[in-house]
Design a protein around this motif. Sequence first.
Motif, PDB file in Angstrom:
ATOM      1  N   SER A 157       9.265  -4.387  -5.542  1.00  0.00           N
ATOM      2  CA  SER A 157       8.433  -4.417  -4.504  1.00  0.00           C
ATOM      3  C   SER A 157       9.029  -4.446  -3.201  1.00  0.00           C
ATOM      4  O   SER A 157       8.501  -4.773  -2.196  1.00  0.00           O
ATOM      5  CB  SER A 157       7.366  -5.389  -4.401  1.00  0.00           C
ATOM      6  OG  SER A 157       6.318  -5.077  -3.481  1.00  0.00           O
ATOM      7  N   VAL A 180       2.915  -7.738  -5.006  1.00  0.00           N
ATOM      8  CA  VAL A 180       3.306  -6.629  -3.858  1.00  0.00           C
ATOM      9  C   VAL A 180       3.501  -7.514  -2.819  1.00  0.00           C
ATOM     10  O   VAL A 180       2.743  -8.454  -2.211  1.00  0.00           O
ATOM     11  CB  VAL A 180       1.833  -5.893  -3.819  1.00  0.00           C
ATOM     12  CG1 VAL A 180       2.094  -5.004  -2.725  1.00  0.00           C
ATOM     13  CG2 VAL A 180       1.578  -4.939  -5.188  1.00  0.00           C
ATOM     14  N   THR A 189       7.060  -1.545  -8.041  1.00  0.00           N
ATOM     15  CA  THR A 189       5.322  -1.308  -7.612  1.00  0.00           C
ATOM     16  C   THR A 189       5.354  -0.080  -6.710  1.00  0.00           C
ATOM     17  O   THR A 189       6.572   0.477  -6.143  1.00  0.00           O
ATOM     18  CB  THR A 189       4.861  -2.617  -6.847  1.00  0.00           C
ATOM     19  OG1 THR A 189       5.747  -2.700  -5.783  1.00  0.00           O
ATOM     20  CG2 THR A 189       4.648  -3.758  -7.705  1.00  0.00           C
ATOM     21  N   PRO A 190       4.470   0.536  -6.490  1.00  0.00           N
ATOM     22  CA  PRO A 190       4.281   1.949  -5.552  1.00  0.00           C
ATOM     23  C   PRO A 190       4.652   1.588  -4.023  1.00  0.00           C
ATOM     24  O   PRO A 190       3.984   0.389  -3.556  1.00  0.00           O
ATOM     25  CB  PRO A 190       3.129   2.547  -5.901  1.00  0.00           C
ATOM     26  CG  PRO A 190       2.178   1.495  -6.453  1.00  0.00           C
ATOM     27  CD  PRO A 190       3.054   0.546  -7.078  1.00  0.00           C
ATOM     28  N   ASP A 209       3.715   2.447   0.205  1.00  0.00           N
ATOM     29  CA  ASP A 209       2.552   2.503   0.912  1.00  0.00           C
ATOM     30  C   ASP A 209       2.212   3.877   0.660  1.00  0.00           C
ATOM     31  O   ASP A 209       0.612   4.205   0.681  1.00  0.00           O
ATOM     32  CB  ASP A 209       2.711   2.097   2.353  1.00  0.00           C
ATOM     33  CG  ASP A 209       3.256   0.663   2.541  1.00  0.00           C
ATOM     34  OD1 ASP A 209       2.550  -0.103   1.692  1.00  0.00           O
ATOM     35  OD2 ASP A 209       3.423   0.244   3.444  1.00  0.00           O
ATOM     36  N   ASP A 210       3.016   4.915   0.387  1.00  0.00           N
ATOM     37  CA  ASP A 210       2.497   6.391   0.326  1.00  0.00           C
ATOM     38  C   ASP A 210       1.764   6.634  -1.153  1.00  0.00           C
ATOM     39  O   ASP A 210       1.386   7.544  -1.597  1.00  0.00           O
ATOM     40  CB  ASP A 210       3.689   7.189   0.169  1.00  0.00           C
ATOM     41  CG  ASP A 210       4.789   6.883  -0.653  1.00  0.00           C
ATOM     42  OD1 ASP A 210       4.502   6.111  -1.914  1.00  0.00           O
ATOM     43  OD2 ASP A 210       5.790   7.526  -0.725  1.00  0.00           O
ATOM     44  N   GLY A 211       1.724   5.663  -2.100  1.00  0.00           N
ATOM     45  CA  GLY A 211       1.080   5.230  -3.377  1.00  0.00           C
ATOM     46  C   GLY A 211       2.000   5.849  -4.449  1.00  0.00           C
ATOM     47  O   GLY A 211       1.434   6.135  -5.703  1.00  0.00           O
ATOM     48  N   SER A 212       3.212   6.520  -4.358  1.00  0.00           N
ATOM     49  CA  SER A 212       3.813   7.146  -5.271  1.00  0.00           C
ATOM     50  C   SER A 212       5.431   6.723  -5.399  1.00  0.00           C
ATOM     51  O   SER A 212       5.900   6.809  -6.532  1.00  0.00           O
ATOM     52  CB  SER A 212       3.874   8.652  -4.964  1.00  0.00           C
ATOM     53  OG  SER A 212       4.421   9.196  -3.751  1.00  0.00           O
ATOM     54  N   THR A 213       6.087   6.607  -4.333  1.00  0.00           N
ATOM     55  CA  THR A 213       7.439   6.169  -4.238  1.00  0.00           C
ATOM     56  C   THR A 213       7.610   4.895  -5.061  1.00  0.00           C
ATOM     57  O   THR A 213       7.102   3.796  -4.503  1.00  0.00           O
ATOM     58  CB  THR A 213       7.953   6.155  -2.772  1.00  0.00           C
ATOM     59  OG1 THR A 213       7.790   7.268  -2.503  1.00  0.00           O
ATOM     60  CG2 THR A 213       9.390   5.762  -3.171  1.00  0.00           C
TER      61      THR A 213
END
Length: 402
Positions: free
Chosen positions: A322, A178, A310-311, A313-317
């Motif tokens: 990275s 990340v 990797t996702p 900072d919004d946890g989904s995109t």
Amino acid sequence: MYRLPAVDKARPSPAWIAALRRRYRTEGHIDRLLTRKLERRAGPGFRPLALEEMEAALGRLLAARIGGGFAIRDTRWLWGGASKLQVAFTLEWDRPGVGRERTAMVLRMEPAESIVETSRLREFQLIRAMEGVVPVPPVFWCDEDGDFLPYPGLVYGFAPGVAKPRHDGDRVSGVGSVLNADLRARLAPQFVEHLARIHTVDFSGADLSAFDRPATGTTECAAWGLDWWERVWAEDGDEDIPLLRLAAAWLRRNMPPLDRASIVHADYRLGNFLFTEEDGRISAWLDWELGRIGDRHQDLAWTTSRAFSTPADDGSTPLICSMMPEAAFFEAYEIASGLTVQPKSLHWHKVYNAFSLVVLLLATGYRVARAGKTHQDVLVAWLIGIGYTILDDMRDQLEKGA
């Protein structure tokens, strides 16, 4: 997918090897490598090598390449990577055009058998061809067949930097690594620009004698690649995976014609370049061992694989490597390269890349770890588990193609 008769793959017969070579038409140098692997397979497994032994072998190689007047100092193992042995050292020598110098270098060498059988000569030639195009370490010498070293190897310059952020701990570099927002902003433009340069460079004057050059307007490039990995599955696989046979048949039916021959890195991702954390500058692109002259979409599909995302900072995109969303990556690449991304070719190469990765993990990885052929048997065994995730991704891609 063609299935050869049952055979003892730990001790393959000359007749069986000849049958493989007739069935699968790979590039000439790839055929040579895979044949050599099988002919040596019954030999001993990997044995730990002392640094003193490595220094003596390096001394023999250097004596043959530059004569005398040199000293090898500060020899040490470099850890990391699942496929090759690496030794760092300092060479005190009379460097041509420079004079007496202490040069930091790295020896990159094969183990008894690797998770991926590749050519040190091809890697050597590609790195040299990329000098002045993208950041790469200088390459010095190659021992293609292990005439001086315990195994085939090459020597290149030591490059500064790290392969993953220091805060990333013990993760395998590039798999789940990340980047923070600042590193993303610094590295992403270079990441795109370097790939564009690799794909658009005029390599006609480079010494790439270890490579076959596919003809544009034909499916020759795709066929060579598919035959390569089908052959490796036949050589190394110990189980029947019907989905692989289905994928091979789909890939064979849908091979895309090559619109432009490009240098392809074939493992272009986070973890395969070094960067300096203090300023976010990419200092060297490494691991060119799978590179070929081929279709740029192979790199584009590999870089955007879910395995390396990797996702945000919004946890989904999902962020590719990275760094950025896939759509933004393709848009930036087209601007930087002047080349278009062809959806059909991209999709074919997503299936192709997943196919090759499953073969490496579930066939070759399992075989070399079980037979004790590699120094990284624990890591290779761990990587096998990722193979089933890639297999599921390949299934999704096939369903999209249907």
